[in-house]
Design a protein around this motif. Sequence first.
Motif, mmCIF file in Angstrom:
data_model
loop_
_atom_site.group_PDB
_atom_site.id
_atom_site.type_symbol
_atom_site.label_atom_id
_atom_site.label_comp_id
_atom_site.label_asym_id
_atom_site.label_seq_id
_atom_site.Cartn_x
_atom_site.Cartn_y
_atom_site.Cartn_z
ATOM 1 N N PRO A 7 0.834 -1.210 0.000
ATOM 2 C CA PRO A 7 0.000 0.000 0.000
ATOM 3 C C PRO A 7 0.858 1.245 0.000
ATOM 4 C CG PRO A 7 -0.008 -1.056 2.154
ATOM 5 C CD PRO A 7 0.700 -1.995 1.231
ATOM 6 N N PRO A 8 0.293 2.363 -0.445
ATOM 7 C CA PRO A 8 1.073 3.605 -0.477
ATOM 8 C C PRO A 8 1.480 4.032 0.924
ATOM 9 C CG PRO A 8 -1.244 4.033 -0.962
ATOM 10 C CD PRO A 8 -1.067 2.545 -0.970
ATOM 11 N N VAL A 9 2.500 4.863 0.976
ATOM 12 C CA VAL A 9 3.026 5.335 2.260
ATOM 13 C C VAL A 9 2.101 6.414 2.814
ATOM 14 C CG1 VAL A 9 4.950 6.481 3.412
ATOM 15 C CG2 VAL A 9 5.392 4.823 1.582
ATOM 16 N N PRO A 10 1.501 6.194 3.983
ATOM 17 C CA PRO A 10 0.638 7.236 4.559
ATOM 18 C C PRO A 10 1.469 8.359 5.180
ATOM 19 C CG PRO A 10 0.741 5.342 6.030
ATOM 20 C CD PRO A 10 1.513 4.962 4.796
ATOM 21 N N ASP A 11 0.888 9.544 5.193
ATOM 22 C CA ASP A 11 1.543 10.696 5.816
ATOM 23 C C ASP A 11 1.301 10.655 7.318
ATOM 24 O OD1 ASP A 11 2.505 13.223 6.566
ATOM 25 O OD2 ASP A 11 0.583 14.189 6.097
ATOM 26 N N VAL A 12 2.366 10.603 8.096
ATOM 27 C CA VAL A 12 2.234 10.670 9.561
ATOM 28 C C VAL A 12 2.953 11.893 10.110
ATOM 29 C CG1 VAL A 12 1.852 8.202 9.913
ATOM 30 C CG2 VAL A 12 4.195 9.073 9.814
ATOM 31 N N PHE A 13 3.237 12.849 9.232
ATOM 32 C CA PHE A 13 3.911 14.074 9.643
ATOM 33 C C PHE A 13 2.936 15.194 10.002
ATOM 34 C CE2 PHE A 13 5.315 18.327 8.220
ATOM 35 C CZ PHE A 13 6.271 18.579 9.201
ATOM 36 N N ASP A 14 1.913 15.404 9.205
ATOM 37 C CA ASP A 14 1.014 16.541 9.365
ATOM 38 C C ASP A 14 0.449 16.584 10.787
ATOM 39 O OD1 ASP A 14 -1.007 18.466 9.289
ATOM 40 O OD2 ASP A 14 -1.571 17.968 7.225
ATOM 41 N N PRO A 15 0.781 17.610 11.568
ATOM 42 C CA PRO A 15 0.332 17.641 12.964
ATOM 43 C C PRO A 15 -1.173 17.761 13.117
ATOM 44 C CG PRO A 15 1.405 19.706 12.368
ATOM 45 C CD PRO A 15 1.638 18.760 11.230
ATOM 46 N N ARG A 16 -1.873 18.238 12.091
ATOM 47 C CA ARG A 16 -3.316 18.438 12.220
ATOM 48 C C ARG A 16 -4.066 17.132 12.402
ATOM 49 N NH1 ARG A 16 -3.670 22.182 6.940
ATOM 50 N NH2 ARG A 16 -2.410 20.404 6.266
ATOM 51 N N GLN A 17 -3.566 16.045 11.827
ATOM 52 C CA GLN A 17 -4.288 14.782 11.933
ATOM 53 C C GLN A 17 -4.297 14.257 13.370
ATOM 54 O OE1 GLN A 17 -2.191 11.211 10.191
ATOM 55 N NE2 GLN A 17 -0.664 12.763 9.638
ATOM 56 N N ASP A 32 4.185 -2.712 8.830
ATOM 57 C CA ASP A 32 4.069 -3.947 8.049
ATOM 58 C C ASP A 32 4.730 -3.858 6.684
ATOM 59 O OD1 ASP A 32 2.679 -5.071 10.122
ATOM 60 O OD2 ASP A 32 0.698 -4.881 9.199
ATOM 61 N N HIS A 33 4.726 -2.662 6.073
ATOM 62 C CA HIS A 33 5.162 -2.563 4.683
ATOM 63 C C HIS A 33 6.283 -1.551 4.441
ATOM 64 C CE1 HIS A 33 1.684 -5.004 3.674
ATOM 65 N NE2 HIS A 33 0.928 -4.171 4.354
ATOM 66 N N HIS A 34 6.408 -0.569 5.294
ATOM 67 C CA HIS A 34 7.412 0.498 5.100
ATOM 68 C C HIS A 34 8.034 0.851 6.450
ATOM 69 C CE1 HIS A 34 5.259 1.029 1.254
ATOM 70 N NE2 HIS A 34 4.145 1.183 1.962
ATOM 71 N N PRO A 35 8.722 -0.078 7.104
ATOM 72 C CA PRO A 35 9.168 0.178 8.484
ATOM 73 C C PRO A 35 10.164 1.324 8.626
ATOM 74 C CG PRO A 35 10.114 -1.860 7.647
ATOM 75 C CD PRO A 35 9.075 -1.442 6.658
ATOM 76 N N VAL A 36 10.948 1.567 7.590
ATOM 77 C CA VAL A 36 11.827 2.746 7.542
ATOM 78 C C VAL A 36 11.604 3.370 6.173
ATOM 79 C CG1 VAL A 36 14.201 3.604 7.601
ATOM 80 C CG2 VAL A 36 13.521 1.741 9.122
ATOM 81 N N VAL A 37 11.001 4.563 6.153
ATOM 82 C CA VAL A 37 10.547 5.113 4.878
ATOM 83 C C VAL A 37 10.638 6.633 4.905
ATOM 84 C CG1 VAL A 37 8.107 5.349 5.527
ATOM 85 C CG2 VAL A 37 8.709 4.878 3.131
ATOM 86 N N ARG A 38 10.823 7.213 3.739
ATOM 87 C CA ARG A 38 10.900 8.666 3.639
ATOM 88 C C ARG A 38 9.517 9.293 3.828
ATOM 89 N NH1 ARG A 38 15.331 11.372 4.314
ATOM 90 N NH2 ARG A 38 14.476 13.072 3.059
ATOM 91 N N GLN A 39 9.498 10.377 4.597
ATOM 92 C CA GLN A 39 8.296 11.179 4.781
ATOM 93 C C GLN A 39 8.578 12.599 4.315
ATOM 94 O OE1 GLN A 39 5.033 10.864 6.797
ATOM 95 N NE2 GLN A 39 5.261 8.793 5.990
ATOM 96 N N GLU A 40 7.584 13.177 3.640
ATOM 97 C CA GLU A 40 7.713 14.567 3.226
ATOM 98 C C GLU A 40 7.436 15.494 4.411
ATOM 99 O OE1 GLU A 40 8.743 15.555 0.231
ATOM 100 O OE2 GLU A 40 8.984 13.429 -0.264
ATOM 101 N N GLU A 41 8.117 16.636 4.423
ATOM 102 C CA GLU A 41 7.876 17.691 5.411
ATOM 103 C C GLU A 41 7.244 18.857 4.681
ATOM 104 O OE1 GLU A 41 10.882 19.042 8.552
ATOM 105 O OE2 GLU A 41 12.015 17.688 7.263
ATOM 106 N N SER A 42 5.936 18.793 4.536
ATOM 107 C CA SER A 42 5.249 19.827 3.773
ATOM 108 C C SER A 42 5.094 21.093 4.601
ATOM 109 C CB SER A 42 3.874 19.316 3.348
ATOM 110 O OG SER A 42 3.133 18.912 4.492
ATOM 111 N N GLU A 43 4.858 22.197 3.918
ATOM 112 C CA GLU A 43 4.532 23.437 4.602
ATOM 113 C C GLU A 43 3.157 23.289 5.240
ATOM 114 O OE1 GLU A 43 3.779 28.196 3.645
ATOM 115 O OE2 GLU A 43 4.546 26.845 2.087
ATOM 116 N N VAL A 44 3.043 23.590 6.516
ATOM 117 C CA VAL A 44 1.762 23.418 7.205
ATOM 118 C C VAL A 44 1.698 24.369 8.389
ATOM 119 C CG1 VAL A 44 2.654 21.526 8.647
ATOM 120 C CG2 VAL A 44 0.206 21.690 8.239
ATOM 121 N N LEU A 45 0.524 24.939 8.606
ATOM 122 C CA LEU A 45 0.256 25.825 9.740
ATOM 123 C C LEU A 45 1.226 27.007 9.788
ATOM 124 C CD1 LEU A 45 -0.415 23.073 12.446
ATOM 125 C CD2 LEU A 45 -2.137 24.526 11.343
#
Length: 420
Positions: A7-17, A32-45
Amino acid sequence: MTVHDAPPVPDVFDPRQYAAGVPHEAYRVLRDHHPVVRQEESEVLGWPAGPGFWAVTRHADVVRVLKDSAAYSSYVGATQIRDPDPDDLPFIRRMMLNQDPPGHGRLRRLVSRAFTPGRVDRFARVSEQRARTLLAQALETARATDGTVDLVTAVTDDYALLNLADLLGVPEADRKLLLHWTQRVIGYQDPDEAGPPVLDPQGRPVNPRSPAMLRDMFAYARQLAAHKRRFPDDDVMTTLAHDGELAGPELEMFFFLLTVAGNDTVRSAAPGGLLALAEHPQSYERLRAGRFQLRLAVDELLRWHPPVLTFRRTAAQDTELAGRRIRAGDKVVVFHASANRDERVFGEPDRLDLSRAPNPHVSFGDGPHVCLGAHFARLQLRVLYQETLRVLPELRTAGPPRRLVSNFINGIKSLPVHVT
């Protein structure tokens, strides 16, 4: 399942969630599928975008990162996901939290001397009386109104704050300053906590951990230390102020660390544990009947609701983690709440088991940076839960909790309950 079918990599960075709850389903996908994976740091808040980071979600990998300070440094880029301003980094590195061995160990040994057995015993007695008083006042408020009370505003915020103030030796008239500084530094992503961000001349938000934003706290720390040298008392700041090995800037940084981390650990964990008990009435009833050891229950509630969601390290060298190549300079972020639900370590991790043992949760970290105040936090939680069990036959929510907007602290801003 092949890599292409994952499955695609979910975003767990966005503090709003996180205001809606800890994203445990997303964490499970990552484990289960991406135990060490790149996360984007988007502009937020209003906060600018960053270069991204490696998200580490399995328990074994989290522990490895936390224990291996040679490969995964707290010093290189400090310990928050967002990169500090390069001009602020030398200042931020003074804090014990943002140092590596051996410098970290030296500061830790100096500070640990302030926590004497006699001080711990006195602290336990004061905490017990404070829990009793705050809960009694909360019950009176509920009975005088509609039968409900917010345990955060009526009990847990003051409980954590006043306990910390006693431990530090902060005069009663100044104690609300500790909460103000905590909200500004910890809750900076949440407008309810920190208010509108302070902007620099270019219109960019100023990091709440920058020297400019901490000037008032450090000035107060210097004044308090000078006062304790003239009028010593049985508190931590008196001990540290008289310790010739702890230099002025190091003492100021320790005051900052204990004010923020010491307050918010209990401030976040206490309502989280009470919410878990309210959501599991049979567990609450059995705990109240003495069917579970409170010592084990405290650790299970910490596993269930860790006060800290994430901590950052920076790769000090090229390395490999879970088959992924990590380059020197890459940000590596461990997810405590995910590690605490790892099926590879915990049987039925999504079941609250107040008798769980062993319970190797990482809510207080691991390795050289394991929380210096873990013993004090457990003591405060045990005392508060014991008193709650005594005075509340039932623990029922009177509405949904309000959660902190933060990808760092697992905070609860409001927890309304019925009082019977």
